[in-house]
Design a protein around this motif. Structure first.
Motif, PDB file in Angstrom:
ATOM      1  N   ILE A  53       0.955  -1.021   0.004  1.00 14.35           N
ATOM      2  CA  ILE A  53      -0.180  -0.101   0.139  1.00 14.35           C
ATOM      3  C   ILE A  53       0.799   1.399  -0.071  1.00 14.35           C
ATOM      4  O   ILE A  53       1.974   1.528   0.711  1.00 14.35           O
ATOM      5  CB  ILE A  53      -0.752   0.066   1.230  1.00 14.35           C
ATOM      6  CG1 ILE A  53      -1.818  -1.125   1.097  1.00 14.35           C
ATOM      7  CG2 ILE A  53      -1.776   1.143   1.150  1.00 14.35           C
ATOM      8  CD1 ILE A  53      -2.609  -1.349   2.623  1.00 14.35           C
ATOM      9  N   GLU A  54       0.749   2.298  -0.787  1.00 12.43           N
ATOM     10  CA  GLU A  54       1.428   3.361  -0.996  1.00 12.43           C
ATOM     11  C   GLU A  54       0.266   4.570  -0.379  1.00 12.43           C
ATOM     12  O   GLU A  54      -0.734   4.802  -0.901  1.00 12.43           O
ATOM     13  CB  GLU A  54       1.897   3.670  -2.623  1.00 12.43           C
ATOM     14  CG  GLU A  54       2.721   4.754  -2.552  1.00 12.43           C
ATOM     15  CD  GLU A  54       3.234   4.720  -3.971  1.00 12.43           C
ATOM     16  OE1 GLU A  54       3.346   3.959  -5.046  1.00 12.43           O
ATOM     17  OE2 GLU A  54       4.206   5.885  -4.107  1.00 12.43           O
ATOM     18  N   HIS A  55       0.934   5.512   0.037  1.00  9.23           N
ATOM     19  CA  HIS A  55       0.303   6.740   0.384  1.00  9.23           C
ATOM     20  C   HIS A  55       0.948   7.891   0.087  1.00  9.23           C
ATOM     21  O   HIS A  55       2.119   8.176   0.383  1.00  9.23           O
ATOM     22  CB  HIS A  55       0.002   6.900   1.986  1.00  9.23           C
ATOM     23  CG  HIS A  55      -0.572   8.003   2.385  1.00  9.23           C
ATOM     24  ND1 HIS A  55      -0.069   8.972   3.355  1.00  9.23           N
ATOM     25  CD2 HIS A  55      -1.711   8.818   2.000  1.00  9.23           C
ATOM     26  CE1 HIS A  55      -0.883  10.050   3.602  1.00  9.23           C
ATOM     27  NE2 HIS A  55      -1.724   9.924   2.635  1.00  9.23           N
ATOM     28  N   GLU A  56       0.376   8.906  -0.866  1.00 10.33           N
ATOM     29  CA  GLU A  56       0.959   9.934  -1.460  1.00 10.33           C
ATOM     30  C   GLU A  56       0.235  11.242  -1.002  1.00 10.33           C
ATOM     31  O   GLU A  56      -1.011  11.286  -1.172  1.00 10.33           O
ATOM     32  CB  GLU A  56       1.209   9.870  -2.876  1.00 10.33           C
ATOM     33  CG  GLU A  56       2.134   9.050  -3.425  1.00 10.33           C
ATOM     34  CD  GLU A  56       2.258   9.250  -5.023  1.00 10.33           C
ATOM     35  OE1 GLU A  56       1.792   8.173  -5.589  1.00 10.33           O
ATOM     36  OE2 GLU A  56       2.480  10.229  -5.588  1.00 10.33           O
ATOM     37  N   ARG A  57       0.937  12.235  -0.426  1.00 12.26           N
ATOM     38  CA  ARG A  57       0.371  13.525  -0.315  1.00 12.26           C
ATOM     39  C   ARG A  57       1.281  14.382  -0.747  1.00 12.26           C
ATOM     40  O   ARG A  57       2.281  14.686  -0.493  1.00 12.26           O
ATOM     41  CB  ARG A  57       0.122  13.691   1.172  1.00 12.26           C
ATOM     42  CG  ARG A  57      -0.815  15.061   1.481  1.00 12.26           C
ATOM     43  CD  ARG A  57      -0.728  15.208   3.005  1.00 12.26           C
ATOM     44  NE  ARG A  57      -1.105  14.388   3.869  1.00 12.26           N
ATOM     45  CZ  ARG A  57      -0.465  13.685   4.717  1.00 12.26           C
ATOM     46  NH1 ARG A  57       0.769  13.940   5.102  1.00 12.26           N
ATOM     47  NH2 ARG A  57      -1.113  12.713   5.591  1.00 12.26           N
ATOM     48  N   GLY A  58       0.619  15.404  -1.732  1.00 14.73           N
ATOM     49  CA  GLY A  58       1.218  16.510  -2.115  1.00 14.73           C
ATOM     50  C   GLY A  58       0.511  17.343  -3.350  1.00 14.73           C
ATOM     51  O   GLY A  58      -0.286  16.708  -3.770  1.00 14.73           O
ATOM     52  N   ASP A  59       0.590  18.576  -3.414  1.00 12.77           N
ATOM     53  CA  ASP A  59       0.317  19.418  -4.765  1.00 12.77           C
ATOM     54  C   ASP A  59      -1.402  19.381  -4.626  1.00 12.77           C
ATOM     55  O   ASP A  59      -2.013  19.276  -5.539  1.00 12.77           O
ATOM     56  CB  ASP A  59       0.452  18.602  -6.119  1.00 12.77           C
ATOM     57  CG  ASP A  59       2.073  18.878  -6.353  1.00 12.77           C
ATOM     58  OD1 ASP A  59       2.573  20.058  -5.954  1.00 12.77           O
ATOM     59  OD2 ASP A  59       2.720  18.190  -7.133  1.00 12.77           O
ATOM     60  N   GLY A  60      -1.755  19.494  -3.297  1.00 13.23           N
ATOM     61  CA  GLY A  60      -3.260  19.484  -3.083  1.00 13.23           C
ATOM     62  C   GLY A  60      -3.964  18.104  -3.232  1.00 13.23           C
ATOM     63  O   GLY A  60      -5.090  18.408  -3.423  1.00 13.23           O
ATOM     64  N   GLU A  61      -3.388  17.149  -3.508  1.00 11.49           N
ATOM     65  CA  GLU A  61      -3.910  15.965  -3.767  1.00 11.49           C
ATOM     66  C   GLU A  61      -3.354  14.855  -2.606  1.00 11.49           C
ATOM     67  O   GLU A  61      -2.180  14.849  -2.229  1.00 11.49           O
ATOM     68  CB  GLU A  61      -3.855  15.435  -4.999  1.00 11.49           C
ATOM     69  CG  GLU A  61      -4.628  16.084  -6.120  1.00 11.49           C
ATOM     70  CD  GLU A  61      -4.888  15.081  -7.312  1.00 11.49           C
ATOM     71  OE1 GLU A  61      -5.775  15.315  -8.019  1.00 11.49           O
ATOM     72  OE2 GLU A  61      -3.781  14.381  -7.603  1.00 11.49           O
ATOM     73  N   GLU A  62      -4.072  13.939  -2.505  1.00 14.01           N
ATOM     74  CA  GLU A  62      -3.783  12.564  -1.564  1.00 14.01           C
ATOM     75  C   GLU A  62      -4.463  11.599  -2.327  1.00 14.01           C
ATOM     76  O   GLU A  62      -5.440  11.454  -2.904  1.00 14.01           O
ATOM     77  CB  GLU A  62      -4.421  12.896  -0.395  1.00 14.01           C
ATOM     78  CG  GLU A  62      -3.794  12.466   0.816  1.00 14.01           C
ATOM     79  CD  GLU A  62      -3.907  12.914   2.025  1.00 14.01           C
ATOM     80  OE1 GLU A  62      -4.328  14.001   2.338  1.00 14.01           O
ATOM     81  OE2 GLU A  62      -3.716  12.180   3.252  1.00 14.01           O
ATOM     82  N   GLU A  63      -3.478  10.360  -2.108  1.00  9.11           N
ATOM     83  CA  GLU A  63      -3.918   9.274  -2.835  1.00  9.11           C
ATOM     84  C   GLU A  63      -3.418   7.961  -1.979  1.00  9.11           C
ATOM     85  O   GLU A  63      -2.206   8.002  -1.499  1.00  9.11           O
ATOM     86  CB  GLU A  63      -3.213   9.449  -4.125  1.00  9.11           C
ATOM     87  CG  GLU A  63      -3.506   8.041  -4.894  1.00  9.11           C
ATOM     88  CD  GLU A  63      -2.991   8.001  -6.476  1.00  9.11           C
ATOM     89  OE1 GLU A  63      -2.213   9.047  -6.929  1.00  9.11           O
ATOM     90  OE2 GLU A  63      -3.045   7.193  -7.215  1.00  9.11           O
ATOM     91  N   LEU A  64      -4.321   6.874  -2.093  1.00 10.85           N
ATOM     92  CA  LEU A  64      -3.846   5.663  -1.311  1.00 10.85           C
ATOM     93  C   LEU A  64      -3.888   4.562  -2.651  1.00 10.85           C
ATOM     94  O   LEU A  64      -4.506   4.851  -3.578  1.00 10.85           O
ATOM     95  CB  LEU A  64      -4.982   5.076  -0.624  1.00 10.85           C
ATOM     96  CG  LEU A  64      -5.013   5.631   0.753  1.00 10.85           C
ATOM     97  CD1 LEU A  64      -6.203   5.097   1.607  1.00 10.85           C
ATOM     98  CD2 LEU A  64      -3.641   5.296   1.799  1.00 10.85           C
ATOM     99  N   GLU A  65      -2.836   3.799  -2.922  1.00 10.76           N
ATOM    100  CA  GLU A  65      -2.584   3.074  -3.929  1.00 10.76           C
ATOM    101  C   GLU A  65      -2.382   1.513  -3.404  1.00 10.76           C
ATOM    102  O   GLU A  65      -1.572   1.400  -2.320  1.00 10.76           O
ATOM    103  CB  GLU A  65      -1.465   3.312  -4.839  1.00 10.76           C
ATOM    104  CG  GLU A  65      -1.744   4.304  -5.487  1.00 10.76           C
ATOM    105  CD  GLU A  65      -0.628   4.662  -6.423  1.00 10.76           C
ATOM    106  OE1 GLU A  65      -0.567   5.676  -7.147  1.00 10.76           O
ATOM    107  OE2 GLU A  65       0.376   3.930  -6.518  1.00 10.76           O
ATOM    108  N   PHE A  66      -3.672   0.586  -3.450  1.00 11.82           N
ATOM    109  CA  PHE A  66      -3.324  -0.846  -3.250  1.00 11.82           C
ATOM    110  C   PHE A  66      -2.627  -1.536  -4.220  1.00 11.82           C
ATOM    111  O   PHE A  66      -3.524  -1.669  -5.386  1.00 11.82           O
ATOM    112  CB  PHE A  66      -4.648  -1.277  -2.809  1.00 11.82           C
ATOM    113  CG  PHE A  66      -5.330  -0.757  -1.509  1.00 11.82           C
ATOM    114  CD1 PHE A  66      -5.660   0.582  -1.155  1.00 11.82           C
ATOM    115  CD2 PHE A  66      -5.404  -1.491  -0.461  1.00 11.82           C
ATOM    116  CE1 PHE A  66      -6.058   0.958  -0.108  1.00 11.82           C
ATOM    117  CE2 PHE A  66      -5.805  -1.152   0.708  1.00 11.82           C
ATOM    118  CZ  PHE A  66      -6.362   0.366   0.874  1.00 11.82           C
TER     119      PHE A  66
END
Lengths: 74, 74
Positions: A53-66
């Motif tokens: 699982i990856e979690h990215e936060r930046g540039d006004g966006e947030e994302e979880l990737e399974f």
């Protein structure tokens, strides 16, 4: 014969995504190779796949990737 | 106050990943905001999140990504 390179992304409704998640969970739990249909192609996922699982936060966006990853065997 | 940028990835066992997928499916189905713990941080996922699946094949590897994305509100 190796398949062509591909990078495709498809948006799903909540209901469709939930159904895909449950199908994936059931398939992984079964511990065997399985197939999943994504954007018109049937993908063959081997039981040697790795899960992260990856979690990215930046540039006004947030994302979880399974993520389900595997090496393609020659 | 906005949270710091972050890009972290954590590998899970099959059993852990299956549990996370089922929890995610249940939470999305409930149709409310929810939280999920990833690599030591509790992530707050709003009900406005969008759901997509990406398939990548190339460089001897293949990957499926079940993506949950949302804009960070000021």
């Amino acid at each position: 014969m190796s398949k062509e390179n591909r990078d495709i992304e498809k948006e799903y409704t909540n209901e469709q995504f939930v159904a895909k998640l449950r199908r994936l969970a059931d398939d992984i739990e079964a511990g065997e190779n399985f197939e999943i249909q994504v954007a018109g192609e049937r993908i063959y996922v081997p039981d040697r796949a790795k899960y992260s699982i990856e979690h990215e936060r930046g540039d006004g966006e947030e994302e979880l990737e399974f993520q389900v990853k595997w090496k393609i065997e020659g």
